[in-house]
Each structure stands twice: as C-alpha cells, then as structure tokens.
Design a protein around this motif. Structure first.
Motif, short mmCIF file in Angstrom:
data_model
loop_
_atom_site.label_atom_id
_atom_site.label_comp_id
_atom_site.label_asym_id
_atom_site.label_seq_id
_atom_site.Cartn_x
_atom_site.Cartn_y
_atom_site.Cartn_z
N ARG A 242 0.83 -1.21 0.00
CA ARG A 242 0.00 0.00 0.00
C ARG A 242 0.86 1.25 0.00
O ARG A 242 0.53 2.25 -0.62
N ARG A 243 2.01 1.20 0.70
CA ARG A 243 2.88 2.36 0.77
C ARG A 243 3.62 2.59 -0.55
O ARG A 243 3.89 3.72 -0.94
N LEU A 244 3.97 1.48 -1.23
CA LEU A 244 4.72 1.61 -2.47
C LEU A 244 3.84 1.92 -3.67
O LEU A 244 4.33 2.39 -4.69
N GLY A 245 2.57 1.68 -3.57
CA GLY A 245 1.69 1.91 -4.71
C GLY A 245 2.07 1.05 -5.88
O GLY A 245 2.15 -0.16 -5.76
N VAL A 246 2.37 1.64 -7.02
CA VAL A 246 2.65 0.86 -8.23
C VAL A 246 4.10 1.03 -8.70
O VAL A 246 4.38 0.91 -9.88
N THR A 247 5.02 1.34 -7.79
CA THR A 247 6.42 1.41 -8.19
C THR A 247 6.84 0.06 -8.76
O THR A 247 6.67 -0.96 -8.10
N PRO A 248 7.38 0.00 -9.96
CA PRO A 248 7.45 -1.27 -10.68
C PRO A 248 8.50 -2.27 -10.21
O PRO A 248 8.33 -3.46 -10.40
N GLY A 249 9.62 -1.88 -9.62
CA GLY A 249 10.61 -2.89 -9.30
C GLY A 249 11.69 -2.37 -8.39
O GLY A 249 11.76 -1.18 -8.09
N VAL A 250 12.59 -3.28 -7.98
CA VAL A 250 13.56 -2.91 -6.97
C VAL A 250 14.56 -1.88 -7.49
O VAL A 250 14.99 -0.98 -6.76
N SER A 251 14.96 -1.98 -8.75
CA SER A 251 15.91 -0.99 -9.27
C SER A 251 15.30 0.39 -9.30
O SER A 251 15.96 1.39 -8.99
N GLU A 252 14.01 0.45 -9.70
CA GLU A 252 13.31 1.73 -9.71
C GLU A 252 13.16 2.30 -8.30
O GLU A 252 13.26 3.50 -8.08
N VAL A 253 12.94 1.39 -7.30
CA VAL A 253 12.86 1.82 -5.91
C VAL A 253 14.19 2.43 -5.48
O VAL A 253 14.25 3.49 -4.85
N GLY A 254 15.27 1.76 -5.83
CA GLY A 254 16.59 2.28 -5.47
C GLY A 254 16.86 3.63 -6.10
O GLY A 254 17.37 4.55 -5.44
N HIS A 255 16.51 3.77 -7.39
CA HIS A 255 16.70 5.05 -8.05
C HIS A 255 15.84 6.14 -7.40
O HIS A 255 16.29 7.28 -7.24
N ALA A 256 14.62 5.78 -7.02
CA ALA A 256 13.73 6.76 -6.39
C ALA A 256 14.27 7.20 -5.03
O ALA A 256 14.18 8.36 -4.65
N LEU A 257 14.87 6.24 -4.29
CA LEU A 257 15.47 6.59 -2.99
C LEU A 257 16.65 7.55 -3.17
O LEU A 257 16.81 8.51 -2.41
N ILE A 258 17.46 7.31 -4.18
CA ILE A 258 18.59 8.20 -4.45
C ILE A 258 18.09 9.59 -4.84
O ILE A 258 18.60 10.60 -4.36
N GLU A 259 17.08 9.61 -5.72
CA GLU A 259 16.51 10.89 -6.15
C GLU A 259 15.96 11.67 -4.96
O GLU A 259 16.19 12.88 -4.82
N LEU A 260 15.25 10.97 -4.07
CA LEU A 260 14.67 11.62 -2.90
C LEU A 260 15.77 12.10 -1.95
O LEU A 260 15.68 13.19 -1.37
N GLY A 261 16.83 11.30 -1.79
CA GLY A 261 17.93 11.70 -0.93
C GLY A 261 18.64 12.94 -1.45
O GLY A 261 19.02 13.83 -0.67
N CYS A 262 18.83 13.02 -2.77
CA CYS A 262 19.46 14.20 -3.36
C CYS A 262 18.60 15.45 -3.13
O CYS A 262 19.11 16.53 -2.83
N TRP A 263 17.29 15.27 -3.28
CA TRP A 263 16.38 16.41 -3.05
C TRP A 263 16.44 16.86 -1.60
O TRP A 263 16.48 18.07 -1.32
N ARG A 264 16.47 15.93 -0.65
CA ARG A 264 16.54 16.27 0.77
C ARG A 264 17.82 17.04 1.08
O ARG A 264 17.82 18.02 1.83
N THR A 265 18.93 16.60 0.48
CA THR A 265 20.20 17.30 0.69
C THR A 265 20.14 18.71 0.13
O THR A 265 20.65 19.66 0.73
N ARG A 266 19.47 18.86 -1.01
CA ARG A 266 19.39 20.17 -1.66
C ARG A 266 18.59 21.16 -0.82
O ARG A 266 19.02 22.29 -0.59
N ILE A 267 17.40 20.75 -0.34
CA ILE A 267 16.59 21.71 0.41
C ILE A 267 17.22 22.03 1.77
O ILE A 267 17.03 23.12 2.30
#
Length: 298
Positions: free
Chosen positions: A25-50
């Motif tokens: 339910r929390r992940l919704g329709v994120t398609p796979g583990v590699s995409e999850v990893g990329h999304a985590l990196i993207e979110l981490g970069c955004w957190r560092t930026r703000i």
C-alpha cells in the motif's frame, strides 16, 4: 496478491504477510527494486538540496518539485504493488522506503517553516519602511493596514509596533527570522520581553539569548525564550526593574469575551500578588462548594 508473491518468490514461501500488504500500500505501483533504489537516491538528493538552501525563492521552487515516486499511492494494481513490496523487502529496501518518505515530508514541513519565517521578516521590514515613509497621517496607517489585511486595527497596530522594534532595537532578531533560524513566535517573544527596557539593554539581551535559540539543535519554545529574555533584562538592568514594574502596573486591566456554546472567557492582567490573591480566593470558593462525588476540576 498471494499469486503474485508465489510467482515472484517461487513455491514454498507461504502467503503474503500483513507487513507485505502494508508495504504494498505504501509503495503503490512502483514497478521494481531498481526503480525503488533510483527513487530513494533521487529523494535523498532532493533532501540534501533543500537542507542547504537558504529561505527564499529558490527554496520555494525546490519544495514545489519534491520527488513523489515513493509517496503512498492508491492501490490500483494490487498484484504489481505486492510484488514490488516483496522485492523491496528482499533487498532490505522496504523500511528505507517508508522512513525515507516520512523523513522527506518532515523536512518539507521544517523547510516550509523557514520560508514562512523569511516571508514574515520581509513583511515586518516592509511595515517598518512604510511606517517611516507613510504619506498620510501616521494615525491612519493601522486603519489602512487592517483594511488591506482584513484584520483588526489593534492587530495591525501591534504588527507595526513590532516591526518598528525589530528595525530599530532588535536587528539581530529580525535577521535570524529572515534566515529561518527562528520562527515568528520566537521573534515576538524577544520583542515582548525587551519592550519596556532601553534600546541599549534590548541590544545586550538580544546578544545574550540569540546564540542558543538559533543553534540548529535548540529545542527552546517561544515561551521559554520569553522567560529567559525577561530574566536577562533584569540581570542587565536590575535598577530599572522596579520602574518597569510600576509602569506595567498602570496598564492593569480585565477583559471578557464570548465563546461558542454559551461559554465566555475572562482575562485579568494585574500585579502578581493580586493575581495570587484572586487565585486563592477562587480556589477556596470552589473547595467550599465541592460535594461528595463531584469530580470536576477546580
């Protein structure tokens, strides 16, 4: 969902656990583990930026572009979502997804608070500037501000007085507010506690209290800051304490107002000794009228 889990893990792994369903339910329709990893990196970069941006237009823009691929989503495809959840769990990513997203939202809230502090400082700066250069009668400025902001004249007059205090007596407090190091409640607490002292003492006290409250690890509340500032005023100017008390006592008053559901409020401002006497008398009256089985608080 169980079929998707078996297909992914193979036979013998049992049915989906409630933890898997929750993660799905929390992940919704994120398609796979590699995409999850990329999304985590993207979110981490955004957190560092703000975290590194000062309050201002760039931070506002960054907050509006938060990556949302890991946001809780409607469960439009339960089987695919569960497969992703199990994949993430197997790769030890599921907890990082949940906590990473929650931390990003919390950091968004604190960053927006820094933006609000910056905007409030800018507004106080404008109010102080306008009050110095108002083309009409000075007495009419609170009326015009109240009309523009749809507030009361007393609230507008208070905001103008606070803005003048920041500009003339407490520039360090205004700067800390502008930088998002404190919020408006902290700034007003300093202004209130130093309002009855001289500009020189106010500046000294400001220098005393700001370093601690602007520290990133500070947990000082506005009320704690007000009390600390008031104590520093007495320490810096002990000879003026009696004069300030006499001046404040001249402003003692009582007000009442209506509330909803047939209720009302009462507020008394008076010397501490008189308030203590009122409290003791009210408590004694309540005690005298209390009967057995009456569990109402005093």
């Amino acid at each position: 969902m169980d079929a998707a889990r078996a297909a992914f893990l193979g036979p013998g792994h049992g049915t989906a656990s409630e933890a898997d369903r929750d993660t799905a339910r929390r992940l919704g329709v994120t398609p796979g583990v590699s995409e999850v990893g990329h999304a985590l990196i993207e979110l981490g970069c955004w957190r560092t930026r703000i975290a590194g941006l000062p309050p201002g237009p760039d931070l506002v823009t960054a907050l509006a572009s938060r990556p949302d691929r890991l946001a809780p989503a409607p469960l439009t495809d339960p089987d695919e979502a569960l497969t992703t959840a199990v994949t993430a769990r197997s790769a030890e990513l599921s907890q990082r997804v949940v906590t990473g997203w929650a931390n990003a939202v919390l950091e968004s809230i604190t960053a927006r608070n820094r933006v609000l502090s910056w905007l409030q400082a800018e507004q106080y700066t404008d109010l102080a500037m306008l009050s110095r250069n108002y083309p009409g009668l000075a007495e009419m400025l609170p009326t015009e501000i109240a009309f523009a902001l749809r507030s009361s004249e007393s609230a507008a007059g208070g905001a103008i007085s606070t803005a003048r205090a920041f500009a003339a007596r407490l520039p360090g407090t205004l700067h800390a507010l502008q930088q998002g190091l404190i919020d408006v409640d902290h700034a007003i607490a300093v202004a209130r506690a130093t309002g009855s002292t001289t500009a020189q003492v106010a500046g000294q006290v400001e220098n005393d209290v700001l370093p601690e409250v602007t520290n990133p690890g500070s947990s000082t509340t506005p009320e704690q800051l007000r009390r600390r500032t008031a104590r520093r005023v007495i320490a810096r100017d002990p000879d003026g304490a009696a004069d300030r008390h006499r001046t404040a006592a001249k402003d003692r008053h009582i007000t009442r107002w209506g509330e909803d559901d047939g209720m009302a409020g009462l507020r008394v401002i008076a010397p501490a000794q008189q308030i203590a006497a009122i409290w003791e008398a009210s408590t004694a009256m309540a005690d005298a009228r209390k009967t057995a089985g009456d569990d109402r608080p005093l």
